[in-house]
Design a protein around this motif. Structure first.
Motif, PDB file in Angstrom:
ATOM      1  N   ALA A 386       0.840  -1.194   0.000  1.00  0.00           N
ATOM      2  CA  ALA A 386       0.000   0.000   0.000  1.00  0.00           C
ATOM      3  C   ALA A 386       0.872   1.240   0.000  1.00  0.00           C
ATOM      4  O   ALA A 386       1.938   1.268   0.608  1.00  0.00           O
ATOM      5  CB  ALA A 386      -0.917   0.010   1.223  1.00  0.00           C
ATOM      6  N   ARG A 387       0.409   2.281  -0.691  1.00  0.00           N
ATOM      7  CA  ARG A 387       1.097   3.569  -0.648  1.00  0.00           C
ATOM      8  C   ARG A 387       0.687   4.325   0.611  1.00  0.00           C
ATOM      9  O   ARG A 387      -0.374   4.074   1.196  1.00  0.00           O
ATOM     10  CB  ARG A 387       0.753   4.400  -1.878  1.00  0.00           C
ATOM     11  CG  ARG A 387       1.491   4.011  -3.136  1.00  0.00           C
ATOM     12  CD  ARG A 387       1.294   5.078  -4.189  1.00  0.00           C
ATOM     13  NE  ARG A 387      -0.107   5.175  -4.565  1.00  0.00           N
ATOM     14  CZ  ARG A 387      -0.612   4.753  -5.713  1.00  0.00           C
ATOM     15  NH1 ARG A 387       0.180   4.187  -6.605  1.00  0.00           N
ATOM     16  NH2 ARG A 387      -1.897   4.889  -5.985  1.00  0.00           N
ATOM     17  N   THR A 388       1.520   5.292   0.986  1.00  0.00           N
ATOM     18  CA  THR A 388       1.164   6.134   2.136  1.00  0.00           C
ATOM     19  C   THR A 388       0.245   7.272   1.752  1.00  0.00           C
ATOM     20  O   THR A 388      -0.237   7.995   2.617  1.00  0.00           O
ATOM     21  CB  THR A 388       2.434   6.705   2.796  1.00  0.00           C
ATOM     22  OG1 THR A 388       3.197   7.387   1.788  1.00  0.00           O
ATOM     23  CG2 THR A 388       3.271   5.602   3.408  1.00  0.00           C
ATOM     24  N   SER A 393       2.507  15.241  -1.324  1.00  0.00           N
ATOM     25  CA  SER A 393       2.756  15.566   0.084  1.00  0.00           C
ATOM     26  C   SER A 393       2.546  14.372   1.004  1.00  0.00           C
ATOM     27  O   SER A 393       3.005  14.375   2.140  1.00  0.00           O
ATOM     28  CB  SER A 393       1.856  16.724   0.519  1.00  0.00           C
ATOM     29  OG  SER A 393       0.492  16.346   0.413  1.00  0.00           O
ATOM     30  N   THR A 394       1.813  13.371   0.516  1.00  0.00           N
ATOM     31  CA  THR A 394       1.559  12.202   1.370  1.00  0.00           C
ATOM     32  C   THR A 394       2.314  10.966   0.894  1.00  0.00           C
ATOM     33  O   THR A 394       2.581  10.063   1.675  1.00  0.00           O
ATOM     34  CB  THR A 394       0.055  11.894   1.425  1.00  0.00           C
ATOM     35  OG1 THR A 394      -0.439  11.719   0.083  1.00  0.00           O
ATOM     36  CG2 THR A 394      -0.697  13.019   2.101  1.00  0.00           C
ATOM     37  N   ALA A 395       2.697  10.896  -0.399  1.00  0.00           N
ATOM     38  CA  ALA A 395       3.380   9.720  -0.913  1.00  0.00           C
ATOM     39  C   ALA A 395       4.768   9.557  -0.323  1.00  0.00           C
ATOM     40  O   ALA A 395       5.332   8.471  -0.342  1.00  0.00           O
ATOM     41  CB  ALA A 395       3.462   9.770  -2.437  1.00  0.00           C
ATOM     42  N   ALA A 400       1.794  12.522   9.308  1.00  0.00           N
ATOM     43  CA  ALA A 400       1.140  11.487  10.113  1.00  0.00           C
ATOM     44  C   ALA A 400      -0.040  10.908   9.345  1.00  0.00           C
ATOM     45  O   ALA A 400      -0.746  11.619   8.620  1.00  0.00           O
ATOM     46  CB  ALA A 400       0.670  12.077  11.434  1.00  0.00           C
ATOM     47  N   LEU A 401      -0.270   9.593   9.507  1.00  0.00           N
ATOM     48  CA  LEU A 401      -1.324   8.883   8.791  1.00  0.00           C
ATOM     49  C   LEU A 401      -2.412   8.447   9.760  1.00  0.00           C
ATOM     50  O   LEU A 401      -2.141   8.238  10.950  1.00  0.00           O
ATOM     51  CB  LEU A 401      -0.733   7.669   8.074  1.00  0.00           C
ATOM     52  CG  LEU A 401       0.352   7.990   7.042  1.00  0.00           C
ATOM     53  CD1 LEU A 401       1.127   6.732   6.675  1.00  0.00           C
ATOM     54  CD2 LEU A 401      -0.257   8.615   5.808  1.00  0.00           C
ATOM     55  N   GLN A 409      -0.413  -4.228   6.346  1.00  0.00           N
ATOM     56  CA  GLN A 409       0.136  -4.039   5.010  1.00  0.00           C
ATOM     57  C   GLN A 409       1.604  -3.605   5.082  1.00  0.00           C
ATOM     58  O   GLN A 409       2.101  -3.163   6.123  1.00  0.00           O
ATOM     59  CB  GLN A 409      -0.680  -2.971   4.261  1.00  0.00           C
ATOM     60  CG  GLN A 409      -2.134  -3.357   4.043  1.00  0.00           C
ATOM     61  CD  GLN A 409      -2.901  -2.239   3.369  1.00  0.00           C
ATOM     62  OE1 GLN A 409      -3.031  -1.145   3.927  1.00  0.00           O
ATOM     63  NE2 GLN A 409      -3.414  -2.498   2.171  1.00  0.00           N
ATOM     64  N   VAL A 410       2.295  -3.735   3.936  1.00  0.00           N
ATOM     65  CA  VAL A 410       3.657  -3.218   3.791  1.00  0.00           C
ATOM     66  C   VAL A 410       3.564  -1.890   3.055  1.00  0.00           C
ATOM     67  O   VAL A 410       2.966  -1.817   1.972  1.00  0.00           O
ATOM     68  CB  VAL A 410       4.561  -4.205   3.026  1.00  0.00           C
ATOM     69  CG1 VAL A 410       5.918  -3.571   2.746  1.00  0.00           C
ATOM     70  CG2 VAL A 410       4.724  -5.494   3.809  1.00  0.00           C
ATOM     71  N   ALA A 411       4.105  -0.847   3.649  1.00  0.00           N
ATOM     72  CA  ALA A 411       3.998   0.502   3.095  1.00  0.00           C
ATOM     73  C   ALA A 411       5.103   0.779   2.091  1.00  0.00           C
ATOM     74  O   ALA A 411       6.281   0.553   2.370  1.00  0.00           O
ATOM     75  CB  ALA A 411       4.056   1.529   4.217  1.00  0.00           C
ATOM     76  N   LEU A 412       4.729   1.276   0.911  1.00  0.00           N
ATOM     77  CA  LEU A 412       5.677   1.735  -0.106  1.00  0.00           C
ATOM     78  C   LEU A 412       5.800   3.248   0.016  1.00  0.00           C
ATOM     79  O   LEU A 412       4.811   3.970  -0.109  1.00  0.00           O
ATOM     80  CB  LEU A 412       5.193   1.353  -1.505  1.00  0.00           C
ATOM     81  CG  LEU A 412       6.075   1.835  -2.659  1.00  0.00           C
ATOM     82  CD1 LEU A 412       7.423   1.118  -2.652  1.00  0.00           C
ATOM     83  CD2 LEU A 412       5.368   1.634  -4.004  1.00  0.00           C
TER      84      LEU A 412
END
Length: 865
Positions: A386-388, A393-395, A400-401, A409-412
Motif C-alpha cells: 500500500a502507498r502512504t 505531500s503524502t506519498a 502522520a497517517l 500491510q507493507v507501506a511503499l
C-alpha cells in the motif's frame, strides 16, 4: 546510491538533454553540469583540525637509503639531550631508522614551536588519525568485480593464481581461522603462522583505539605476535587479494603477511603504519597493500616517503587513494601520493547482490537492502502493498497517517522530504507491518531508520526503478509482497563509473595521482567468522587490494619484473572510463581522479609492447607549451606499427572544496603520426602539449593513445597538468571566520584578539595563531617583527610540506612560546611589543621569489612576563 539529478533528471539522459546541461563561462570555457549531488553545505563554524601527535624528521639519511645506523642513533640522542635542555615536555611513541629517520611524539600546542626549533629537526608532520570504513551486510559477488579487471581471464585462461608471491596486508589483521584462507573454521583452532598466512605481527592489541572522540579511546598499544582480526576490514581486504573458498580473490594462491595496525574498534595512527612497513620489509614481502591513508598530504609525508623507499627495496607498494572525494581537489592521501607508490581510485561494481522479495501477480524479483536500525526482514510470508498517500505531500510518508490505515500491510514510501526514520515511524504508527522505501535518484538505496522511538517493523530500501514498478502495480489494481530467503545479482546503474567517494588529485607537487582504478564500490568478500564470515564494504580500501592481487599475478607471470616497472605496465593497458557525473555526455572522467583508468590485468600480462613513462605530469602551464618524450619498446616476435593519437578528459575548476567541471581543449602534437617497431626495437617519440588557457587554476588532462595494426591491445599514457600560474593560487585565505587570528586560549575555545593582547608567557597564556590553509604549503614560517621598527628581528619557527585543511572552515593552531632562533641555538625574546609575521611558500614555489610567498602580520603582541 550516489548519483542524483541536478539539472537533468536521469543518468541515462539523452544527448539533447545532456547538451542543455552545459554552458559557457566568462572565460569562454564550456562548463558541464554533473548529475552527482554537490557537496552538502557546511556550517560556517570554525573547525580545529590541529593534531597533538607529530612526526619529527631528523636530518640524517635513513638506513633504506644508505644511512648509518650509528649516525642515526647519535642524532636521536642529540635530539633527546637538546629537548631535555629546552624543557620540552613530550611523549616519544616510536623511533624510526629504516624507512624514516626520526620519531613520533605527542606535545602540547603550547610547546609546538619549541619542538619545531629543536636542533637537527628537518621538519615535523602531523601524525594523522586514520578511520576504518563502516561495513555493510550483503553485496555484489566478487566474480563481477574480477571480470571488470580481467582477473577472471588471468586465472582461467592464463593459469595464474599468485603462487610463489608474498603479499603483505597492513590493516586490522586477517582471521586465521577463516576457511577461505585455509583455517580450521568455527569448529577448530588454527595456530599462527598458517600455510597461507606465513608472517605478521599485531602492533596494537584488541583494545587499541586512537580516536580521541570515542568512548572506547585507548591510545596505548599492546602488541603481540598473533595478527588475528577482530575488526574485519583486513580480512575483507585479504579476501579480495587472495581468498580461496566461498570467495575467490584475484590471486587465490598467494601467501600473506598480516600486519595488524587497528584494534577491534576505531582508528589507528600513521606512525604505527611506518613500524608495520619496516616489519614487512624485514619479512621479505613482495607486495604491500595499504588500504589506509592520511588525506591532503605531500609525497614528503613520512608514510609516503617510507612507502617509496620500500619500492626502492624491491617491494611493490599499493595504497588506496582515499575516500575524501567529497572534500574536493588535492585530497588524495599519503602514502598513495608517494612518488613510487601505486595510488588506486575506486569504480563501482557492475552488479549489486541483494536480498530478494517477489511481487504479484507474476512473482517479479525485487532486490533490496535491509535498513540499518530496523529488525531484519523475514524470509517468508506475504502481505499486500500500500502507498502512504496519493499526492506528493503524502506519498513521501512525511505526514502522520490515520491510525489503522496501513494495518497488516507493507507501506511503499518514496525517498525525500524528511528522514527515513520519520517515514518508517509514520507507517509503523498507521499499522504497517513492513516498510519499503524507494530511491528518488538513480540506483539502489541503503537507508538507516535510526532514531527515537525505535522502529520495530522491518524496513528495506530499493532502487528508483523498482519503486516505480511497485507503484504502477498498486495503481493497476493492487499487489502483494512475498519475502524470500533468496539473494540475487542486479545490474548497478553506476557500475563501471567512478565511485562518488573516491578522492581527487593531483598531488601538491602536481604529480598525476591517483595512478589507476579498480572496483571498490560495494564489494563482497571475506569477514571474520564471528561476524558472519562474509560482508560488503565500499571504498578505495576495496579497490587497492584488486591491484595488489593483480601485481601478484604479474610477478608470477613475469618474475623478473622490477618493483619500479609494475605501475607503468599496469597503466599502459588500463582503460579510462566515462565521466560519472553524466556518462550520457560520452566524455572521459577526470584523469586526476581515475588515473590511467580501469585496470586490465589480463591485457597487462599479455602485452608485448611497453610505453614509458606510464604517465605524464605536465606541471603548471604558466610557461606555455610543454614537450615530453615517450619510449616505445616492442618485446614481441613480430613487427608492429602504432598509430599515435590523443583524447581529452574532463577538467576541474579552480575551487578547492566544491568540484567544478569543464571541457577545455588541449593541443597535442606528435613528432610522428606512427611508429613501426621490429621485434626487440625501441623508438623515442616527442610529444608537445599546448595547455588550455581556461579555467585558470583548474586541472586538465587526457590520454595519449597508441593503436597497433596487429589487433593487440591499445596502449595509453595518461597526462595531466595545472592551468595557469600555480604560485598564484591562494593559500592563506581568510574563510568566513576571517582567519588568520591572533588568539588567547580559554581551554576549550579561542578568543580572537583584534587589537592585540598582553601575554605572560606562562602556561597556556601564550599567543595562539589560527590559520586556514586553502591549499598545501611548501614552507610555513613564523618571524618575530619588532613592533616599533617593523623589521624582522628573529625567526620563531619554520616547518615544511603542510597539508591543507579538509574544509573551507577548518584551521590549524600554531603557538609561540616566547623563544626565538639565534643561529643554532634558542634564546628568550625579552619583554616588549612584537608582531608575528606568518608566511607560507606556495607549492612548487621558489624560495627566493617574493611573489611566491603569502604573509600575514598579526596585531601587536605585548610580552610581559
Amino acid at each position: 546510491m550516489k548519483k542524483s539529478s541536478v539539472v537533468v533528471t536521469s543518468i541515462l539522459a539523452t544527448a539533447c538533454a545532456a547538451a542543455l546541461a552545459t554552458g559557457q563561462g566568462s572565460d569562454g570555457v564550456q562548463w558541464l553540469e554533473s548529475l552527482e549531488p554537490a557537496p552538502a553545505a557546511t556550517s560556517t563554524e570554525p573547525v580545529d583540525e590541529s593534531p597533538q601527535r607529530w612526526f619529527v624528521e631528523l636530518s640524517g639519511t635513513p638506513i633504506a637509503d644508505g644511512g648509518s645506523a650509528t649516525q642515526l642513533q647519535s642524532e636521536k640522542k642529540a635530539f633527546r639531550d637538546a629537548a631535555r635542555s629546552a624543557r620540552l615536555k613530550y611523549i616519544e611513541h616510536y623511533a624510526f631508522d629504516g624507512l624514516f629517520n626520526g620519531f613520533s611524539v605527542s606535545v602540547s600546542r603550547a610547546q609546538l614551536s619549541t619542538l619545531m626549533r629543536m636542533p637537527g629537526v628537518r621538519a615535523i608532520y602531523p601524525v594523522e588519525t586514520i578511520q576504518r570504513p563502516e561495513t555493510g551486510t550483503i553485496g555484489p559477488a566478487m566474480a563481477t568485480a574480477l571480470a571488470m579487471t580481467g582477473a577472471d581471464v588471468a586465472q582461467s585462461e592464463l593459469g595464474l593464481d599468485g603462487s610463489g608471491i608474498k603479499v603483505a596486508v597492513m590493516d586490522t589483521g586477517i582471521d586465521i581461522d577463516h576457511p577461505d584462507f585455509g583455517g580450521a573454521g568455527t569448529n577448530g583452532a588454527t595456530t599462527f603462522p598458517t600455510s597461507r598466512i606465513v608472517a605478521g605481527w599485531d602492533f596494537v592489541g584488541d583494545a587499541f583505539n586512537a580516536d580521541s572522540s570515542s568512548a572506547l579511546y585507548n591510545p596505548v598499544p599492546s602488541p603481540d605476535a598473533n595478527p588475528d582480526d577482530c575488526g574485519g576490514h583486513g580480512t575483507h581486504v585479504a579476501g579480495i587479494i587472495g581468498a580461496n573458498g566461498q570467495v575467490k580473490g584475484v590471486a587465490p594462491n598467494v601467501k600473506f603477511g598480516a600486519y595488524r595496525v587497528f584494534g577491534c574498534n576505531g582508528s589507528t595512527t600513521a606512525d604505527i603504519m611506518i613500524a608495520a612497513m619496516e616489519r614487512a620489509l624485514a619479512d621479505g614481502m613482495d607486495v604491500l597493500n595499504m588500504s589506509i591513508g592520511s588525506t591532503y598530504q605531500w609525497p614528503e609525508y613520512p608514510t609516503a616517503k617510507a612507502a617509496s623507499r620500500l619500492v626502492n627495496r624491491r617491494m611493490v607498494v599499493i595504497a588506496s587513494a582515499g575516500n575524501s572525494g567529497g572534500t574536493g581537489m588535492y585530497s588524495t592521501g599519503a602514502p598513495s601520493v608517494g612518488d613510487k607508490v601505486i595510488s588506486v581510485a575506486s569504480f563501482d561494481n557492475t552488479h549489486t547482490r541483494q536480498s530478494v522479495f517477489t511481487v504479484s501477480p507474476d512473482n517479479t524479483r525485487i532486490g533490496y537492502s535491509p535498513a540499518s536500525s530496523a529488525p531484519p526482514p523475514p524470509t517468508a510470508g506475504s502481505a499486500s502493498l500500500a502507498r502512504t498517500g496519493t499526492t506528493s505531500s503524502t506519498a513521501d510518508g512525511c505526514s502522520a497517517l490515520p491510525a489503522g490505515s496501513l494495518a497488516g500491510q507493507v507501506a511503499l514510501i518514496r525517498r525525500g522530504g524528511c528522514t527515513f526514520h520519520l517515514k518508517a515511524l509514520n507507517a509503523q504508527n498507521a499499522g504497517a507491518i513492513g516498510v519499503v522505501i524507494y530511491n528518488n535518484l538513480a540506483g539502489p538505496l541503503n537507508p538507516s531508520v535510526a532514531g527515537t522511538p525505535a522502529i520495530t517493523v522491518p524496513a528495506v530500501g530499493i532502487s528508483d526503478t523498482s519503486g516505480a514498478l511497485l507503484d504502477a502495480r498498486i495503481t493497476g489494481g493492487g499487489a502483494s509482497l512475498t519475502w524470500t530467503a533468496e539473494t540475487g545479482s542486479f545490474p548497478s546503474p553506476t557500475g563501471g563509473l567512478l565511485s562518488s567517494f573516491t578522492a581527487y588529485g593531483m598531488s601538491p607537487d602536481l604529480q598525476l595521482k591517483p595512478d589507476i582504478g579498480a572496483p571498490g564500490g560495494a564489494i563482497h568478500s571475506t569477514y571474520p567468522l564471528e561476524s558472519g564470515g562474509y560482508a560488503t564494504l565500499s571504498g578505495t580500501s576495496m579497490s587497492a587490494p584488486h591491484v595488489a592481487g593483480a601485481a601478484a599475478l604479474l610477478l608470477q607471470a613475469a618474475p623478473r619484473t622490477s618493483s619500479q616497472q609494475v605501475r607503468n605496465i599496469l597503466q599502459n593497458s588500463a582503460v579510462p572510463q566515462l565521466w560519472s557525473g553524466n556518462p550520457a555526455f560520452g566524455l572521459l572522467d577526470l584523469v586526476h581522479r581515475q588515473g590511467a583508468g580501469m585496470m586490465k590485468i589480463d591485457q597487462s600480462i599479455l602485452a608485448t609492447s611497453r610505453v614509458e613513462p606510464g604517465k605524464l605530469s605536465l606541471g603548471e602551464s604558466e610557461g606555455g607549451a610543454v614537450t615530453r618524450s615517450l619510449e616505445i619498446e616492442n618485446n614481441g616476435t613480430a613487427p608492429v606499427t602504432y598509430t599515435l593519437s590523443s583524447v581529452d578528459a574532463i577538467a576541474s575548476g579552480a575551487s578547492t572544496f566544491v568540484p567544478q567541471f569543464f571541457l577545455p581543449k588541449t593541443g597535442v602534437s606528435f613528432g610522428t603520426s606512427s611508429v613501426t617497431l621490429e621485434p626487440g626495437a625501441k623508438a623515442v617519440v616527442g610529444v608537445t602539449f599546448t595547455p588550455p588557457a581556461a579555467p585558470v587554476g583548474g586541472q586538465y588532462g587526457g590520454y595519449l593513445v597508441l593503436t597497433p595494426d596487429d589487433g593487440s591491445g591499445v596502449l595509453r599514457v595518461p597526462f595531466a597538468g595545472y592551468i595557469g600560474d600555480y604560485q598564484a593560487r591562494a593559500v592563506l585565505t581568510p574563510t568566513a571566520n576571517g582567519f588568520p587570528w591572533l588568539a588567547k586560549s580559554t581551554g576549550d575555545t579561542y578568543l580572537k584578539q583584534d587589537e592585540g593582547a598582553t601575554y605572560t608567557m606562562a602556561g597556556s597564556d601564550i599567543p595562539y595563531f589560527l590559520v586556514h590553509l586553502d591549499h598545501q604549503a611548501r614552507l610555513f614560517r613564523m618571524d618575530v617583527v619588532d613592533a616599533a621598527t617593523g623589521r624582522v628581528w628573529r625567526r620563531a619557527m619554520q616547518t615544511e610540506h603542510l597539508g591543507r585543511n579538509s574544509s573551507a572552515n577548518g584551521y590549524f593552531t600554531f603557538t609561540w612560546d616566547g623563544m626565538v632562533m639565534a643561529g643554532k641555538r634558542s634564546e628568550v625574546a625579552p619583554d616588549g611589543r612584537y608582531v608575528m609575521r606568518i608566511s607560507v611558500l606556495k607549492a612548487l614555489g621558489d624560495e627566493t621569489n617574493p611573489a611566491h610567498w603569502e604573509s600575514w602580520d598579526s596585531p601587536v603582541i605585548t610580552v610581559k612576563r
